[in-house]
Design an enzyme around this catalytic site. Structure first.
Site, mmCIF file in Angstrom:
data_model
loop_
_atom_site.group_PDB
_atom_site.id
_atom_site.type_symbol
_atom_site.label_atom_id
_atom_site.label_comp_id
_atom_site.label_asym_id
_atom_site.label_seq_id
_atom_site.Cartn_x
_atom_site.Cartn_y
_atom_site.Cartn_z
ATOM 1 N N LYS A 110 0.812 -1.212 0.000
ATOM 2 C CA LYS A 110 0.000 0.000 0.000
ATOM 3 C C LYS A 110 0.853 1.273 0.000
ATOM 4 C CE LYS A 110 -4.150 -2.129 1.844
ATOM 5 N NZ LYS A 110 -3.739 -3.526 2.107
HETATM 6 C C1 LIG Z 1 -4.393 -4.653 1.592
HETATM 7 C C2 LIG Z 1 -3.625 -5.932 1.507
HETATM 8 C C3 LIG Z 1 -4.017 -6.999 0.661
HETATM 9 C C4 LIG Z 1 -5.301 -6.952 -0.143
HETATM 10 O O1 LIG Z 1 -5.260 -6.028 -1.182
HETATM 11 P P1 LIG Z 1 -6.616 -5.574 -1.929
HETATM 12 O O2 LIG Z 1 -6.230 -4.443 -2.774
HETATM 13 O O3 LIG Z 1 -7.565 -5.206 -0.825
HETATM 14 O O4 LIG Z 1 -7.109 -6.757 -2.694
HETATM 15 C C5 LIG Z 1 -3.198 -8.106 0.575
HETATM 16 N N1 LIG Z 1 -2.068 -8.217 1.310
HETATM 17 C C6 LIG Z 1 -1.668 -7.224 2.144
HETATM 18 C C7 LIG Z 1 -0.430 -7.421 2.935
HETATM 19 C C8 LIG Z 1 -2.430 -6.058 2.270
HETATM 20 O O5 LIG Z 1 -2.022 -5.095 3.111
#
Ligand SMILES: *Cc1c(COP(=O)(O)O)cnc(C)c1O
Length: 457
Positions: A110
């Site tokens: 993210k």
């Molecule tokens: C947010 C997250 C996900 C999921 O991603 P999406 O975009 O919600 O499908 C998977 N792995 C980690 C470590 C995350 O922080």
């Protein structure tokens, strides 16, 4: 020429990138998408990560930010990441690579979009002479990434609600040890759903919204999706695609960014959704296009503990030939009965782009161990879900599995798999010693609003 944005529900006026960035959700409750797909007209060969990110983002921000402005912001953003390649590819097998999206300040993918978003917000608000308050609910990684990206910015206040005692200690400390005066952490005595309901209620309170100028940065914000296309383009270019990607998924934001990359011309073959026990997407594909909400089961990969994949609405809109009336019908039905079924042509369009597979807890633990025993290093449990799907599917051609978080973020999973404790990177080595700052509140709208007013006015 500036691109305009439309809503998946078809009832919102066309909007500019600028409006879409600041708003998050469209006013009709839908999600924004560009009115048509721009074509990537730049050769990405030899470009650095930052320049690749700027090149793929530029068509989406035309009329708001130029390619040169984006490049300057991207270079400043990714220079602070802890690997010279920003998103390095690690080869695991002759035709299988791991794309490490773990080199940002909070150790999860993210950061790659959120850090850039902080700069976009800052530049835009300075230009407009405005101030906003960002509010968000988090089950862990989103809040940490948002706090790290928006801390200390002049034109933004940010309040993040997390469920008390229900996020991992590393995730909580990444948020609560931030000392910037524009950051407010609130621990709600309730669940993630309570946090999300409070955030929704604050957005829907017109007076409160006008007073604090609320803005949202959860994964339905189009700018986050657009900024995530950078690493798909970077990896596909380096492996001279077409490449298939396996994506550990929850809210469908990350894998949809892969779809966007493909739509603008990046050489991508298959997009594979990897889910944990919360498998609404895997069930949808297995059961021939029936989407059924279920209760959330806590797992060792908590960032994927989601049973309503918000961003899936974007893929439905695309697969249904951009028929907003049809999307509204499905969403209404889901709101009433937690269930809908798509028609054969929509399903065929989705199956043409995506595949999905679920992995249970036993297989996730086994995959964590196996990866370690094969000398492929330690991965986090979300990434292990992806690796297990990649192993099961036997895809053709180059396959890239996305490493979505650093193993040190989830020490309990390492313990459960009988593996050594993964060490935090140097920048976070003293995380457990830092002082925490947060306010504990009941899941009560008045109490939360009063606290925000008092802190930010
Ligand atoms: C947010 C997250 C996900 C999921 O991603 P999406 O975009 O919600 O499908 C998977 N792995 C980690 C470590 C995350 O922080």
């Amino acid at each position: 020429m500036a691109l305009s944005y439309i809503s998946t529900r078809g009832e919102a006026p066309e909007a500019s990138f600028e409006e879409v960035l600041l708003a998050g959700l469209a006013p009709d409750g839908g999600l924004y998408l560009p009115s048509s797909w721009p074509a990537l007209d730049e050769d990405l060969r030899g470009l650095s990560y930052a320049d690749t990110a700027a090149a793929v983002l530029a068509p989406f921000t035309a009329g708001c930010f130029t390619r040169a402005e984006l490049a300057a912001m991207a270079h400043a953003t990714y220079a602070a990441f802890d690997h010279p390649a920003t998103a390095p590819l690690r080869q695991l097998a002759p035709d299988h690579w791991l794309l490490e999206l773990t080199h940002g300040p909070t150790l999860a993918f993210k950061d790659y979009a959120m850090q850039l978003l902080g700069r976009l917000f800052e530049a835009l608000l300075e230009r407009r002479g405005e101030r906003v308050t960002i509010i968000g609910a988090t089950s862990g990684d989103t809040g940490a990434a948002a706090v790290a990206a928006f801390a200390g910015l002049a034109a933004v206040d940010i309040a993040i609600l997390h469920p008390l005692d229900r996020v991992s200690e590393v995730q909580r400390r990444q948020m609560t040890t931030c000392t910037a005066p524009n950051v407010l952490n609130i621990a709600i005595e309730g669940t993630f759903d309570d946090c999300q309901d409070l955030v929704k209620a604050m957005f829907n309170d017109r007076d409160f919204n006008n007073e604090l100028r609320l803005s949202g940065i959860n994964s339905i914000n189009w700018a986050r999706i657009a900024a995530q296309t950078g690493y798909y383009a970077y990896a596909a270019r380096r492996l001279a695609g077409p490449v298939s990607f396996v994506v550990p998924s929850g809210n469908f934001g990350n894998v949809f960014a892969g779809y966007v990359a493909k739509a603008i011309g990046v050489a991508i073959d298959r997009l594979v959704i990897a889910t944990n026990l919360n498998d609404i997407l895997a069930r949808f594909f297995r059961d021939g296009g029936v989407y059924i909400g279920d209760t959330v089961t806590p797992t060792m990969s908590p960032s994927m503990d989601i049973q309503v994949a918000s961003n899936f609405e974007r893929a439905l809109f695309e697969a249904a030939g951009r028929d907003a009336t049809q999307v509204c019908r499905w969403m209404d039905r889901f709101g009433q009965s937690r269930r809908f079924e798509v028609d054969a042509s929509t399903l065929a369009a989705l199956v043409g782009q995506f595949a999905a597979q679920r992995v249970d807890e036993t297989a996730t633990r086994a995959r964590l161990r196996r990866t370690f025993e094969l000398g492929q290093g330690q991965v986090d449990p979300h990434t292990a879900v992806g690796l297990d799907v990649a192993a099961a599917l036997d895809l053709e051609g180059p396959v890239v599995t996305l490493a979505t978080a650093h193993p040190a973020k989830f020490p309990d999973a390492a313990r459960a798999a009988g593996l050594p404790m993964p060490a935090l990177p140097p920048a976070l080595a003293d995380l457990y010693e830092r002082e925490e700052r947060y306010t504990r509140l009941p899941p009560d709208l008045d109490a939360v609003q009063a606290h925000l007013r008092q802190s930010f006015r």
